[in-house]
Design an enzyme around this catalytic site. Sequence first.
Site, short mmCIF file in Angstrom:
data_model
loop_
_atom_site.label_atom_id
_atom_site.label_comp_id
_atom_site.label_asym_id
_atom_site.label_seq_id
_atom_site.Cartn_x
_atom_site.Cartn_y
_atom_site.Cartn_z
N LYS A 110 0.82 -1.21 0.00
CA LYS A 110 0.00 0.00 0.00
C LYS A 110 0.85 1.26 0.00
O LYS A 110 0.48 2.26 -0.59
CB LYS A 110 -0.96 0.01 1.20
CG LYS A 110 -2.12 -0.95 1.03
CD LYS A 110 -3.24 -0.61 1.99
CE LYS A 110 -4.39 -1.59 1.83
NZ LYS A 110 -5.45 -1.41 2.83
N LYS A 192 -4.01 -10.79 -6.62
CA LYS A 192 -5.29 -11.09 -5.96
C LYS A 192 -6.39 -10.13 -6.44
O LYS A 192 -6.11 -8.99 -6.83
CB LYS A 192 -5.14 -11.04 -4.44
CG LYS A 192 -5.19 -9.68 -3.87
CD LYS A 192 -5.35 -9.68 -2.36
CE LYS A 192 -5.28 -8.22 -1.97
NZ LYS A 192 -5.84 -7.67 -0.88
N LYS A 195 -10.67 -4.88 -4.09
CA LYS A 195 -11.75 -3.88 -4.12
C LYS A 195 -11.29 -2.60 -4.80
O LYS A 195 -12.09 -1.85 -5.31
CB LYS A 195 -12.11 -3.47 -2.68
CG LYS A 195 -12.85 -4.50 -1.90
CD LYS A 195 -13.43 -3.82 -0.66
CE LYS A 195 -13.22 -4.61 0.59
NZ LYS A 195 -12.30 -4.13 1.56
P1 TYM Z 1 -10.44 -6.25 3.61
O1 TYM Z 1 -11.59 -5.32 3.82
O2 TYM Z 1 -9.38 -5.86 2.66
O3 TYM Z 1 -10.98 -7.66 3.12
C1 TYM Z 1 -12.01 -8.33 3.83
C2 TYM Z 1 -11.70 -9.81 3.91
O4 TYM Z 1 -11.66 -10.36 2.58
C3 TYM Z 1 -10.43 -11.04 2.38
N1 TYM Z 1 -10.04 -10.88 0.96
C4 TYM Z 1 -9.86 -11.89 0.12
N2 TYM Z 1 -9.95 -13.22 0.28
C5 TYM Z 1 -9.70 -13.99 -0.80
N3 TYM Z 1 -9.38 -13.52 -2.02
C6 TYM Z 1 -9.27 -12.19 -2.23
N4 TYM Z 1 -8.94 -11.72 -3.43
C7 TYM Z 1 -9.51 -11.31 -1.12
N5 TYM Z 1 -9.49 -9.96 -0.99
C8 TYM Z 1 -9.82 -9.72 0.31
C9 TYM Z 1 -9.45 -10.41 3.34
O5 TYM Z 1 -8.40 -11.30 3.65
C10 TYM Z 1 -10.34 -10.11 4.53
O6 TYM Z 1 -10.45 -11.24 5.38
N6 TYM Z 1 -7.61 -5.51 7.66
C11 TYM Z 1 -8.76 -6.23 7.17
C12 TYM Z 1 -10.03 -5.92 7.90
C13 TYM Z 1 -9.94 -6.04 9.38
C14 TYM Z 1 -10.02 -7.26 10.12
C15 TYM Z 1 -9.91 -6.86 11.49
C16 TYM Z 1 -10.18 -8.59 9.77
C17 TYM Z 1 -9.78 -5.03 10.27
N7 TYM Z 1 -9.78 -5.51 11.55
C18 TYM Z 1 -9.94 -7.82 12.50
C19 TYM Z 1 -10.20 -9.55 10.81
C20 TYM Z 1 -10.09 -9.15 12.15
C21 TYM Z 1 -8.95 -5.87 5.70
O7 TYM Z 1 -8.47 -4.89 5.24
O8 TYM Z 1 -9.80 -6.67 5.00
#
Ligand code: TYM
Length: 324
Positions: A110, A192, A195
């Site tokens: 990032k 990957k 979003k």
């Molecule tokens: P975020 O919002 O980027 O993504 C949400 C969840 O989706 C998963 N993910 C994917 N899994 C498989 N293939 C993909 N291409 C893909 N893109 C995203 C991510 O691994 C995630 O589980 N930091 C975290 C959010 C967060 C969080 C937490 C998660 C904040 N606090 C505490 C668990 C516990 C994030 O940015 O996810």
Amino acid sequence: MKIFSGIQPSGELHIGNYLAVITQWLDLQEKNDCIFCVVDWHAITVPYNSSILQQKIKEVAAIYLASGIDPEKSTIFTQSAVKEHVELAWLLNTITPVGDLQRMTQFKEKSAKHAKNICAGLLNYPVLMAADILLYQTEVVPVGQDQKQHVELAREIARRFNARFGETFILPKVQIMKIGAKIMSLTEPTKKMSKSDPDQSRISLFDTPEQIKKKIASSTTDSGHEIKYNPEEKPGISNLLTIYSLLMEKTIKDAEKDFANASYQTFKQRLSELLVEKLTPFREKKTELAQSPERIEKILKAGAEKAGIQAQATMAKVRQAMGL
Ligand code: TYM
């Protein structure tokens, strides 16, 4: 078991978020004490549009509900509604080495992408994430592959805190899918699905049937003509097969058998139909929920009250342990 996970209200949620993460939540909510958070404080660590943030938060909550997350069984709330998350994050910052944060893969990626705009919040992002998890004495954190490193760091921070100030936190464990923990981009299948990447690289949960068909038809495939799972040599087809097998709840082997003599075109057509069928309820539910925004607000408010009580209990222990 206590479960915690969250999704950022940034960009458009896609089938990677759904297949790799939300489907795990659906299984877990049946027998566990689950908390699913909309992590808005994480979403503001890179440039974002403040005028639509509230709308995005409600959209993510709508997706949780449309997927089948049941507010009677699970707690759903917005991170910024429970202020203890930042208090704990600050305290955990004092025991987290900067070097640990600088070596996080997501920080490196990032900060390269937003090179002119690297705020301290982006570096400290995993500490806030650790606070989210530890505040609820979480045992299991279901996420996708890209968040594994952050959950492992949360575990290490908990271990360090307990060693320094006495047993306070449960050590959380990460849970990821064996297949599908990393759904790849449709246009660049060695990256990957994200979003924040261009629209044609992902299937969003609210895409129309026309958008789905167009995106799958033009998705990158590989040379050759066999529908075989081989991520090294056939990353495009392997990714589409993974998506198909998860949607059909089949093994990869059985998915391959379904298309033993088929062309890429036939496979893509079948996958599009399947995606349209599976995603139609999301669009319908979104329209239904958009007509009653007060329902989502009520669920988030009740969730924040429930989460708040648990967060306050942990913070009382933490303050005492740290002599505050
Ligand atoms: P975020 O919002 O980027 O993504 C949400 C969840 O989706 C998963 N993910 C994917 N899994 C498989 N293939 C993909 N291409 C893909 N893109 C995203 C991510 O691994 C995630 O589980 N930091 C975290 C959010 C967060 C969080 C937490 C998660 C904040 N606090 C505490 C668990 C516990 C994030 O940015 O996810």
